[in-house]
Design an enzyme around this catalytic site. Structure first.
Site, short mmCIF file in Angstrom:
data_model
loop_
_atom_site.label_atom_id
_atom_site.label_comp_id
_atom_site.label_asym_id
_atom_site.label_seq_id
_atom_site.Cartn_x
_atom_site.Cartn_y
_atom_site.Cartn_z
N ASP A 126 0.85 -1.18 0.00
CA ASP A 126 0.00 0.00 0.00
C ASP A 126 0.89 1.24 0.00
OD1 ASP A 126 -2.06 1.81 0.32
OD2 ASP A 126 -2.21 1.52 2.48
N ASP A 128 0.51 5.19 0.18
CA ASP A 128 -0.54 6.14 0.52
C ASP A 128 0.02 7.56 0.47
OD1 ASP A 128 -2.37 7.81 2.01
OD2 ASP A 128 -3.29 5.95 2.71
N ASP A 322 3.36 1.34 3.34
CA ASP A 322 2.89 1.17 4.71
C ASP A 322 3.17 -0.28 5.10
OD1 ASP A 322 1.51 0.58 7.00
OD2 ASP A 322 -0.33 1.62 6.41
#
Ligand code: SF4
Ligand code: ZN
Ligand code: ZN
Lengths: 418, 348
Positions: A126, A128, A322
């Protein structure tokens, strides 16, 4: 405005839910009094009715755990569907605000966590926008006060009207945000391919639907990795705990350089990336005098010293993922091809990262004109058109209205009939 | 692919080596026979060197026929395992296993180094050992400076990849799905495995009767050990001991070895709490690889007494976490350095 879907108000769909109550579906329906949610639920349902083919599933639908967040705000986890058809029927029926699917496959996906029987999990990453801490984001994002409901431009830590610190950031990513996110994706894909040996066609890139990207790796040799092993991979990507000694020299606290025994330093992976960023060259995988002179030169010509220069480059090379998302092998993750209720955009597959434009390729297609009551002036680009939103009533296509309402900076406008 | 006899003498834990003695119908009961006295004596001395002196002085006696060398080495190895099993003190077992694995590690390194580029068979045999004993597939990259390579996932099966920072994946050369290691690194990687293997072999020693000779030697070794290391008393009960430090104490108590960062943490912490050199040595001497001279030197270095070095401070919780040495509990709430727990107590 034609609505090819089911009834347009929610009380009847609530009845329908009750008809089909499974243990995990207990829909208290707190949305009746919220016109935004009623409207979004309707548009989402219409979207899924028209575009269910965009939903991406592997061949093991029955081995995944699914989760639905309904418009009451609660997530139902541990859902399980026999096949794609059953899943889509359920999606259209409930029109969830968010749909999640486990990267893991289980023997009993609907059992409680310790009874599920973990088979393995795709490797997911991920990236972000929040983690990039870009300067532009502080300016174009907005601040919403949960206390007095004020919306202010730019990012603030407390409300300028009521002074409350109960504020929430409204993320409105710009093209610069997207560009920087793409850079991280490119770095990630490079390490996955060059270092971890993952074939490019096993690396699936998705726009997260809001302000980030999701990367799914479908590769047998990573499917069985434990959480701990995955954490090693994230540490590698983040460059956490990297030792400069790997470059063949050591730097002490006062920035003195000492050479380490000259052995063969195979010039691959982190070492190769870092050395190339520092414009240092190994000769036949060994350190020579030229290399030494160059380091001394870097040290002497930089105010931040050699360790400063190296640490900056480590920062540049590290991939801003992440780690928790990758390490947690039991989580549920947004299902590809479904709408992200934080933005009303779809988590959509990225085929060409360079040309990819989420504000074009991730919009839902519903485009009937609707009335929207905006709280702030703002300018948005969708599908190559710029929309100037003025505070007050605007006439805009549904896909723009969905975005603004999802972001919480406008309400659907319903003419009072009373 | 077979070893020469001489090579087997260096690796008595291999099945092939063991077959050298079994085919001659060696029985454990025979150890009471005087013809084995010199071997029992050699095993005893080896254990004393390891366990009481902390030195690796053992030498293989090569002045015999190959067949005899192997037989003797295998029997000495078996006798040592029997003695350790019979002593049955955890810390002794661990210390023995550590030294014994270090000994085999040395042989492996020298065999790897002595084999030159075209001496491929030795290398092939060596990583066949690894594959048989540790179930790790290792490939030799002759084209890339004779590096060994291991699949990333297999590499991460080895605890050392998580225990020590320089062995973390981020500090390894990784390319195309493989971790690259040179000869000495690959042996280091297997040290833990070698160590665990020896402990496992000791556990599995279950003879029906122990020869009297073995019992009497192990009894005397046992009482000597117990006199030397009375049980560890609980340190400074009036302080709150940070959980990370407590964990290190527990490890020492169990006879486990400490990683370098753990030693630094313990050393700086003890210095910080004003422990005397003797008190500190008393703790460190329980480590299986204890060496008084080196320990003194290192502690003085940490305290800033050596040369012009400055004093080292107790590492921050963040750094401790990075080394996987943090065992955070509620008492750690809101602190960034273990020493803060001491302030907290004494400021009351
Ligand atoms: S939080 Fe700090 S003091 Fe507590 S265990 Fe971890 S490293 Fe030690
Ligand atoms: Zn306010
Ligand atoms: Zn931006």
């Amino acid at each position: 405005m034609t609505s090819p879907t089911t009834s347009s108000h929610t009380s009847s769909s609530s009845d329908k839910l009750k008809d089909s109550i499974t243990d995990s579906f207990n829909y208290p329906h707190s949305v009746e009094d919220d016109p935004n949610k009623i409207w979004l639920e309707k548009v989402f349902r219409k979207h899924y009715f028209n575009s269910s083919s965009e939903i991406e599933l592997d061949n093991y639908v029955s081995e995944h755990e699914f989760g639905f967040r309904l418009f009451d705000g609660y997530i139902r986890r541990h859902l399980n569907f026999k096949n794609k058809r059953e899943l889509i029927a359920s999606i259209i029926k409930f029109s969830p605000s968010d749909i999640f699917c486990s990267p893991a496959r289980y023997q009993h996906p609907s059992a409680s966590m310790d009874q599920k029987g973990w088979i393995g999990a795709d490797l997911i990453f991920d990236i972000d926008g929040k983690d990039l801490q870009l300067d532009c984001a502080r300016i174009h994002n907005m601040t919403f006060c949960k206390n007095c409901k004020l919306i202010e431009k730019e990012v603030h830590t407390s409300c300028s009207k009521c002074n409350s610190s109960m504020v929430q950031i409204v993320e409105l990513p710009c093209q610069n945000c997207i560009r920087n996110l793409k850079k991280e994706v490119t770095k990630l894909v490079e390490v996955l391919h060059d270092d971890f040996g993952i074939e490019n066609n096993s690396i699936n890139i998705f726009f997260s639907g809001n302000n980030g990207f999701h990367i799914h790796v479908v590769d047998e040799s990573f499917f069985n990795l434990s959480s701990m092993k995955r954490s090693s991979l994230t540490q590698y990507l983040l460059g956490r705990g990297y030792l400069v000694d790997n470059l063949g020299f050591r730097i002490d606290k006062s920035d003195n350089i000492t050479m380490l025994p000259n052995k063969i330093y195979y010039n691959k992976g982190w070492r190769a990336r870092l050395l190339s960023r520092l414009h240092l060259q190994l000769k036949n995988h060994r350190i020579d005098d030229k290399f030494m002179r160059k380091i001394t030169q870097i040290k002497e010509t930089n105010k931040i010293g050699i360790s400063g220069v190296i640490n900056n480059q480590i920062q540049n090379i590290s991939v801003k993922i992440d780690p928790n998302v990758t390490i947690d092998i039991h989580r549920i993750f947004r299902l590809a091809g479904t709408i992200n209720s934080k933005s009303g955009l779809v988590k959509s597959r990225v085929n060409n990262l360079t040309t990819f434009d989420p504000f074009k390729e991730s919009c839902i297609r519903e485009d009937a004109l609707v009335k929207l009551d905006a709280f702030v002036d703002t300018k948005l680009f969708f599908n190559g058109t710029s929309y100037k939103i003025k505070t007050g009533i605007n006439n805009i296509p549904e896909f723009v209205a969905v975005y603004i309402i999802s972001k919480g900076i406008g309400d659907i406008y319903i003419e009072k009939l009373k | 692919m077979r070893f020469g006899n001489k090579d087997l003498a260096r690796y008595p834990f291999l099945r092939e080596a063991l077959s050298y003695v079994t085919k001659n119908e060696f029985k454990i009961e025979d150890l009471d026979n005087s013809e084995f006295y010199h071997l029992v004596e050699k095993a005893k001395r080896k254990i004393e060197d390891y366990v009481f002196e902390g030195k690796l002085a053992y030498q293989i006696d090569y002045n015999k026929t190959h067949e005899i060398i192997v037989q003797e080495e295998v029997i000495i190895f078996l006798i040592s395992l029997l003695l350790i099993k019979s002593i049955s003190i955890d810390s002794v077992t661990k210390k023995f296993a550590l030294f014994e694995s270090m000994r085999f590690e040395r042989y492996l390194i020298s065999d790897l180094d002595n084999s030159n580029q075209d001496d491929k068979t030795v290398k092939l045999i060596l990583y066949k050992i690894f594959e048989d004993l540790f179930q790790t597939k290792v490939d030799l990259e002759v084209d890339i400076f004779n590096f060994y390579k291991i699949k990333i996932s297999d590499y991460l099966d080895h605890p050392i990849a998580f225990q020590e920072r320089e062995w973390n994946l981020v500090n390894r050369t990784v390319d195309k799905g493989y971790v690259y290691l040179d000869g000495s690194e690959i042996v280091r990687l297997f040290r833990n495995e070698l160590y665990l293997l020896i402990i496992d072999r000791i556990k599995k020693m279950n003879p029906e009767v122990l020869p009297d000779m073995i019992i009497s030697i192990s009894d005397s070794l046992k009482s000597r050990w117990e006199k030397m290391y009375p049980p560890l008393r609980a340190p400074g009960h009036q302080d709150i001991l940070p959980p990370c430090i407590q964990h290190i104490y527990n490890q020492i108590d169990k006879g486990e070895n400490l990683s370098h960062p753990a030693r630094v943490l313990l050393g700086t912490f003890l210095i910080y709490t004003n422990k005397s050199m003797e008190e500190m040595i008393d703790l460190f001497k329980r480590l299986p690889d204890y060496n008084e001279q080196i320990t003194r030197y290192q502690l003085e270095h940490l305290a800033g007494k050596r040369g012009n070095t400055k004093q080292y401070f107790v590492p921050s919780c963040e750094k401790i976490k990075l080394n996987n040495l943090c065992f955070e509990t509620v008492v750690c709430k809101g602190i960034s350095n273990p020493t803060q727990l001491i302030y907290r107590k004494s400021s009351k």
